[in-house]
Design a protein around this motif. Structure first.
Motif, PDB file in Angstrom:
ATOM      1  N   LYS B  43       4.779  -2.092 -15.696  1.00 49.63           N
ATOM      2  CA  LYS B  43       3.399  -2.723 -15.467  1.00 49.63           C
ATOM      3  C   LYS B  43       2.538  -1.898 -16.453  1.00 49.63           C
ATOM      4  O   LYS B  43       1.575  -2.441 -17.344  1.00 49.63           O
ATOM      5  N   SER B  44       2.644  -0.571 -16.345  1.00 53.06           N
ATOM      6  CA  SER B  44       1.481   0.187 -17.071  1.00 53.06           C
ATOM      7  C   SER B  44       1.804   0.291 -18.448  1.00 53.06           C
ATOM      8  O   SER B  44       0.839  -0.017 -19.446  1.00 53.06           O
ATOM      9  N   THR B  45       3.019   0.000 -19.056  1.00 51.26           N
ATOM     10  CA  THR B  45       3.549  -0.132 -20.241  1.00 51.26           C
ATOM     11  C   THR B  45       2.820  -1.402 -20.806  1.00 51.26           C
ATOM     12  O   THR B  45       2.301  -1.393 -21.956  1.00 51.26           O
ATOM     13  N   HIS B  87      -7.321   3.551 -16.285  1.00 47.72           N
ATOM     14  CA  HIS B  87      -5.656   4.027 -16.314  1.00 47.72           C
ATOM     15  C   HIS B  87      -5.541   4.504 -14.916  1.00 47.72           C
ATOM     16  O   HIS B  87      -6.216   4.794 -13.888  1.00 47.72           O
ATOM     17  N   GLN B  88      -4.150   4.532 -14.613  1.00 46.51           N
ATOM     18  CA  GLN B  88      -3.496   4.909 -13.437  1.00 46.51           C
ATOM     19  C   GLN B  88      -3.996   6.331 -12.925  1.00 46.51           C
ATOM     20  O   GLN B  88      -4.234   6.565 -11.765  1.00 46.51           O
ATOM     21  N   GLU B  89      -4.348   7.319 -14.017  1.00 42.40           N
ATOM     22  CA  GLU B  89      -4.768   8.577 -13.781  1.00 42.40           C
ATOM     23  C   GLU B  89      -6.232   8.741 -14.282  1.00 42.40           C
ATOM     24  O   GLU B  89      -6.339   8.154 -15.139  1.00 42.40           O
ATOM     25  N   ASP B 167      -5.175  -0.304 -13.399  1.00 42.47           N
ATOM     26  CA  ASP B 167      -4.128   0.281 -13.378  1.00 42.47           C
ATOM     27  C   ASP B 167      -3.952   1.011 -11.923  1.00 42.47           C
ATOM     28  O   ASP B 167      -4.412   2.196 -11.765  1.00 42.47           O
ATOM     29  N   GLU B 168      -3.467   0.543 -10.871  1.00 44.49           N
ATOM     30  CA  GLU B 168      -3.486   1.186  -9.298  1.00 44.49           C
ATOM     31  C   GLU B 168      -4.783   1.824  -9.136  1.00 44.49           C
ATOM     32  O   GLU B 168      -4.783   2.939  -8.650  1.00 44.49           O
ATOM     33  N   PRO B 169      -5.871   0.891  -9.088  1.00 42.74           N
ATOM     34  CA  PRO B 169      -7.411   1.784  -8.705  1.00 42.74           C
ATOM     35  C   PRO B 169      -7.373   2.203  -7.435  1.00 42.74           C
ATOM     36  O   PRO B 169      -8.169   3.281  -7.004  1.00 42.74           O
TER      37      PRO B 169
HETATM   38 MG    MG Z   1       2.225   2.573 -13.688  1.00 38.72          MG
END
Ligand code: MG
Ligand code: ATP
Lengths: 393, 507
Positions: B43-45, B87-89, B167-169
């Motif tokens: 997913k992130s990619t 972003h996820q992070e 992304d996964e907030p």
């Molecule tokens: Mg991810």
């Protein structure tokens, strides 16, 4: 995803992945070897061939010894995410102590060595204690050390050169090993290495871990053997392996072992990579840093003994700017000042590159100011290349 | 309707690993598309490909924006089109103010001088839009994670985003913070901003999306309208098999009291007059799973850090393990005495990013693989292999630097680190943050295996279903006070919420 899928995927990925991992590492080594070849060829032509006489190559190796030993200690400091600017002054001071013990006090060589190394341990401990337990940034602690150690040296020697050192003292830095002795030693070490590697393979099999093909391993042994015996032969062709080169080699092997095969080495990398995570994983960050600096101090002591022995004297300006050579050697050898990255072998090769430049330029009678400019330029270039290749990857 | 974004047959390799293997994705204007898949499914990619973080030529396939092919080389190129990614992070700089963060690299200036009034005004407008009621001058580090997430969105909006990738907030957010976030996303949709939303929390996915796209192992499985799918359908498509139950509760024996905590008091690090933990004390029994629930900022993490000996602010109080009093001095001592903790903030306190997955796993119990300080590589490698297999960490090999793993798989590796030995007490601070349903199930099963072996577990979690699903007993914390200590019998989310907000303290 099912379990079978997960495990099978990682299993067949493992071999390819090893190659992937070797690639960048080899790239780094290749780049350094390439740089060395260019330097060699360049100076060979500029000095009408006298650069690559066995005599000069022997000199080159001997000159590498001091910076190389300093770089071995320094690379641990850098991997742990710290820095040490006091190395040059510390080496000067310890060299001065060695000369005073030898010339003024007249101690036998063995006691001179013991006291000098002990003093190295203490100075390293001092730096480390301030960095680790008093939380003063290492840049400042060692900058202070750089000034203070030099000051103590000048005070102790009254600003004069302490000379001449005894004959016994000159063994450390100026003697050569008998041809047979180095040959036998080299063969012995190589044999021990191979036996050890084969035992590791045995252990791997026992735990069901795949080894690389036996043929591949033998090829690797052969390359290493030819390379190291070749160097011994080359050095024997002049007057034998210089004692400082033996010391450097031994320390390099020990250093590599410590960095890669011990819990201490692993923790140093972890601390440089992420201090907080390391602390929460139960690593005693302070103690580890203290040990890094103490070990570094000991190595500086070794370098100082070689230096005084080579100079035949203790001089108030000895070791000036040596810290910069050592740091440059580490960085050229692939260490990152951000911490967590670096190798001992890389640092020693870096030191060799620095020495090759020094040596070649003095043979060409390049004025000192140019020597500084060139060395600065090379350092900049090396780090730039490193970050440029990393960015692309 | 015409597609705003269309990605066709995207293939992305990392060395020999194919992270994406021909994925298609379509986003219509004014819609919310959710992207679901297991940890490491890509997913992130995929989103990094979309946003130009992996430049054109680094992947195969085509990306169309409003029907025109995009060949972005950097993230700036896609920002110009109006694609913004969160972003996820979190990527905000904690030392800078909200204003400075939002305009970082895009400062409003006249003749080279920063135009602070203009930026201030604009930031205030943006903050109003994301319903964040703080001054633009506030330092980001002083905000909670939820508020930081809103600042990230404000920052994205400042770039006139037409497509917002999240992304996964919601991973680090509490339920109420998540609710604010979801409302905001829906409002943005109403004002014409489309959104790609990634989350492992399928309830919220179902709640806000128009369409749901599922990928598995880098392959596109299906894209369907959200209204036609149940969360069970999504899970089945993600995992590739049906999952009958989310919480594998197992019976286990609970023994004597093993850990006595407190009373502990702790003060804030930057503001030493503020109390973060107030007279907290509780007991833990052998083989018990104790859930700790409470909002972010309720002092749960601080309390756990005090027990583990790694809290940095002022604190006082004692811990007794097996009747022996412990000093709360350092994580190392806690580990030696038999208390282990998996920290909450994976990026800051968990991973050593440049070290390999394997070396990250063995970091805490390195001595187990050493004689006189010398490592036995064979022993270590063997243990690493076993951990990777038993936690199903998805990695091409143990040699890979851990920063290259997907977020969820990093989390599994850190969990593996503290499971290498058998501590008496295992503290898990948000153990399933960012982890997919299948892997969560595995982790719960593992937890039950551990308690059956007599290990006691303290699990801090913001997810009430999880707390209710597997704890034997629940502590409810609110504003530093333990408000309730409730056996998990007939407990409901409402009871816990009421307890948190009630007056007085637990007895
Ligand atoms: Mg991810
Ligand atoms: N730089 C890289 N080098 C090697 N492999 C990588 C790299 N980046 C990602 N991968 C691999 O690509 C796969 C997909 O990762 P990705 O981060 O897209 O997963 P994800 O679906 O976002 O998972 P999560 O839900 O855990 O965040 C993973 O298996 C990961 O190991």
């Amino acid at each position: 995803m099912s379990e079978q899928q997960a495990t099978s995927k990682s299993a067949d990925g493992a071999n390819q992945d090893l190659l992937e991992k070797l690639k960048p590492m080899n790239l780094q080594v290749l780049v350094m070897l390439f740089a060395i070849i260019i330097i060699m060829v360049f100076f060979y032509f500029m000095t009408d061939g006298s650069y690559l006489t066995t005599r000069n190559v022997s000199n080159l190796f001997r000159q590498t010894a001091i910076t190389g030993i300093l770089a071995i200690g320094m690379v641990f400091v850098i991997i742990s995410g710290e820095i040490d600017l006091s190395v040059g002054s510390m080496m000067g001071l310890l060299g001065g102590v060695a000369a005073i013990l030898d010339v003024w006090v007249g101690l036998p060589l063995s006691l001179t060595i013991v006291f000098t190394l002990a003093a190295g341990l203490i100075l390293g401990f001092w730096n480390g204690w301030w960095v680790a337990y008093r939380k003063v940034p290492s840049f400042i602690v060692t900058l202070a050390g750089m000034l203070a150690f030099r000051g103590i040296l000048i005070g102790l020697t009254d600003g004069t050169t302490v000379a001449p050192t005894s004959n016994a003292m000159s063994i450390i830095g100026q003697s050569y090993l008998p041809d047979m002795f180095s040959m036998v030693l080299a063969v012995g070490v190589l044999a021990a290495y191979m036996i050890w590697q084969q035992r590791v393979r045995g252990q791997n099999t026992q735990y069901g871990i795949q080894n690389e093909a036996q043929g591949m391993a033998f090829t690797k042994y052969a390359v290493i053997a030819v390379f190291s015996l070749g160097i011994v032969l080359l050095l024997n062709d002049y007057r034998g392996v210089p004692t400082p080169v033996l010391i450097l080699t031994a320390l390099m092997l020990i250093g590599t072992f410590v960095a890669t095969k011990t819990t201490f080495g692993r923790r140093v990398y972890a601390i440089g990579g992420n201090v907080e995570a390391s602390r929460l994983s139960g690593i005693d960050v302070e103690k580890t840093k203290l040990r890094v600096y103490t070990m570094h101090g000991l190595l500086v002591g070794v370098a100082a003994l070689i230096l005084s022995s080579r100079l035949g004297a203790g001089s108030p300006s000895a070791g000036n700017m040596a810290e910069l050579d050592a740091i440059a050697a580490c960085v050229i050898g692939g260490a990152s000042l951000a911490g967590g990255v670096g190798t001992v072998v890389g640092a020693v090769i870096g030191a060799f590159i620095m020495a090759s430049l020094d040596n070649g330029m003095s043979m060409m009678n390049v004025p000192t100011f140019w020597q500084y400019v060139v060395k600065g330029g090379i350092l900049l270039l090396a780090v730039w290349m490193d970050s440029a290749t990393k960015r692309r990857a | 309707m015409a597609n705003l974004i269309e990605m066709r047959g995207i293939v992305k390799r990392f060395g020999p690993v194919k992270a994406l293997d021909g994925v298609d994705l379509r986003l219509e204007p004014g819609k919310i598309l959710s992207l679901c898949g297991e940890n490491g499914s890509g997913k992130s990619t995929l989103m990094k490909v979309l946003c130009g973080i992996y430049p054109h030529g680094d992947y195969e396939g085509q990306i169309l924006f409003e029907g025109e092919e995009v060949k972005a080389r950097t993230i700036k190129d896609t920002e110009k089109l109006g694609i913004a990614i969160i972003h996820q992070e979190l990527t905000l700089i904690k030392e800078l103010s909200i204003l400075e963060n939002i305009f970082l690299g895009a400062e409003i200036s006249t003749k080279g001088l920063m135009d602070f009034p203009a930026m201030h005004k604009r930031t205030a407008e943006l903050l109003k839009r994301v319903k964040l009621d703080v001054s633009p001058q506030t330092k980001v580090g002083d905000l909670g994670v939820g508020q930081q997430q809103l600042v990230e969105i404000a920052k994205a909006l400042s770039k006139k985003a037409r497509v917002l990738v999240l992304d996964e907030p919601s991973a680090p957010l509490t339920e109420s913070e998540t609710a604010i976030l979801l409302d905001l996303v829906q409002e943005l949709r109403a004002s014409g901003v489309s959104c790609i939303y990634i989350s492992h929390k399928l309830g919220e996915v179902k709640h806000i999306s128009d369409d749901i796209c599922v990928i598995r192992d880098g392959v596109h499985i299906a894209t369907k309208p959200a209204s036609t799918m149940t969360t069970d359908d999504i899970i089945t498509m993600m995992v590739g098999r049906e999952m009958k139950q989310l919480f594998p509760r197992e019976d286990h024996d609970i023994g004597e009291v093993i850990l006595k905590v407190g009373p502990i008091n702790a003060w804030d690090i930057s503001n030493p007059r503020m109390k973060k933990v107030v007279n907290a004390s509780f007991e833990l029994r052998k083989g018990e799973i104790l859930g700790v629930s409470g909002l972010v900022g309720s002092g749960r993490t601080e309390l756990m850090e005090c027990i583990y000996g790694c809290y940095r602010g002022n604190h006082e109080g004692g811990v007794e393990l097996n009747g022996r009093p412990l000093k709360l001095a350092s994580a190392r001592e806690a580990l030696v005495q038999g208390i282990a903790m998996v920290p909450e903030d994976r990026k800051r306190n968990g991973i050593v990013p440049i070290m390999s997955v394997g070396q990250n796993i063995t970091l805490a119990y390195l001595n187990e693989f050493a004689n006189y300080g010398m490592l036995s590589m064979a022993k270590e490698t063997n243990a690493i292999k076993q951990s990777i297999a038993s936690l199903r960490v998805k990695t091409p090999g143990p040699e890979l630097a851990i920063r290259n793993l997907s977020g969820g798989n990093q989390q599994k590796a850190i969990l593996a680190r503290f499971l290498l030995s058998t501590p008496d007490v295992l503290i898990l601070d948000e153990p399933t943050r960012g982890i997919d349903v299948g892997a969560k199930y595995e982790i719960y099963r593992l937890m039950f295996q551990l308690v059956k072996k007599g290990i006691s577990i303290i699990m801090v979690s913001s997810e009430l279903p999880e707390v209710l699903g597997i704890s034997d007993r629940v502590l409810v914390m609110h504003e530093g006070v333990i408000k309730g200590d409730l056996p998990n019998e007939n407990l409901t989310q409402e009871i816990i919420m009421d307890c948190a907000l009630s007056e007085g303290t637990a007895q």
